[in-house]
Design an enzyme around this catalytic site. Structure first.
Site, mmCIF file in Angstrom:
data_model
loop_
_atom_site.group_PDB
_atom_site.id
_atom_site.type_symbol
_atom_site.label_atom_id
_atom_site.label_comp_id
_atom_site.label_asym_id
_atom_site.label_seq_id
_atom_site.Cartn_x
_atom_site.Cartn_y
_atom_site.Cartn_z
ATOM 1 N N GLU A 159 3.496 26.634 31.749
ATOM 2 C CA GLU A 159 3.921 27.835 32.475
ATOM 3 C C GLU A 159 4.817 28.696 31.584
ATOM 4 O O GLU A 159 5.778 28.197 31.017
ATOM 5 C CB GLU A 159 4.673 27.443 33.753
ATOM 6 C CG GLU A 159 3.899 26.545 34.702
ATOM 7 C CD GLU A 159 2.719 27.223 35.380
ATOM 8 O OE1 GLU A 159 2.579 28.460 35.279
ATOM 9 O OE2 GLU A 159 1.933 26.493 36.020
ATOM 10 N N CYS A 194 8.234 24.264 42.468
ATOM 11 C CA CYS A 194 8.064 24.277 41.009
ATOM 12 C C CYS A 194 8.494 25.610 40.417
ATOM 13 O O CYS A 194 9.322 25.661 39.507
ATOM 14 C CB CYS A 194 6.608 23.981 40.629
ATOM 15 S SG CYS A 194 6.102 22.285 40.966
ATOM 16 N N HIS A 242 2.994 21.730 34.354
ATOM 17 C CA HIS A 242 2.321 21.131 35.509
ATOM 18 C C HIS A 242 1.378 20.053 34.996
ATOM 19 O O HIS A 242 0.636 20.280 34.025
ATOM 20 C CB HIS A 242 1.513 22.188 36.282
ATOM 21 C CG HIS A 242 2.281 22.823 37.386
ATOM 22 N ND1 HIS A 242 2.586 24.157 37.427
ATOM 23 C CD2 HIS A 242 2.803 22.277 38.513
ATOM 24 C CE1 HIS A 242 3.265 24.422 38.527
ATOM 25 N NE2 HIS A 242 3.409 23.293 39.209
#
Length: 156
Positions: free
Chosen positions: A42, A104, A123
């Site tokens: 991410e 998250c 993730h």
């Protein structure tokens, strides 16, 4: 450290990490239950859009992480460079700019905010026959070492 699936408690823990430990980099790992053999790097955390309720039935005030915070915060880790230069046999690694507007993404944004961008979020898929704890641990170790190399380059 395992964070609870509760917005306020996760925020408190992340704040505590940055104020007491003062790390060079904080790497958060979250479960992407829909991914089977996929690691997702991410790049940024988003401040608004947190409408889904947490494990205690709450969502953050104003549906955002920080009422005075910017819309998004980019990690100082260049995930695109990392993604291009790293490979782990047996699992696909992809790049993402949307960690999902739940705990998250909330945790990631909060960590980016308190850590001035010195945070990362990965993730991972659930454990399975093909993605064992040992395999996933080695994959994460490879990725995190590459992140730390980037931190070293930034400090020079």
């Amino acid at each position: 450290m395992q964070l609870p699936v509760v917005y306020q408690k996760a925020k408190e823990q992340v704040c505590k990490i940055w104020t007491t430990l003062q790390p060079l980099l904080t790497v958060h790992v979250g479960l992407a239950s829909s991914a089977t053999a996929l690691i997702i790097l991410e790049q940024c955390g988003k401040n608004k859009g947190y409408l889904e309720r947490d494990a205690c039935g709450f969502h953050p005030e104003g549906a955002c992480c920080m009422l005075d915070g910017p819309e998004k915060i980019e990690s100082t880790i260049n995930m695109k460079t990392l993604w291009k230069n790293i490979s782990v046999e047996g699992i696909e690694i992809i790049l993402s700019r949307d960690a999902g507007r739940y705990i998250c993404d909330y945790t990631y944004y909060t960590s980016l905010y308190y850590g001035n961008g010195r945070a990362a979020f990965i993730h991972v898929p659930p454990l399975s026959e093909s993605v064992t704890a040992e395999f996933l641990g080695k994959a994460l170790q490879t990725i995190i070492l590459a992140m730390l190399e980037q931190c070293g380059e930034q400090r020079e």
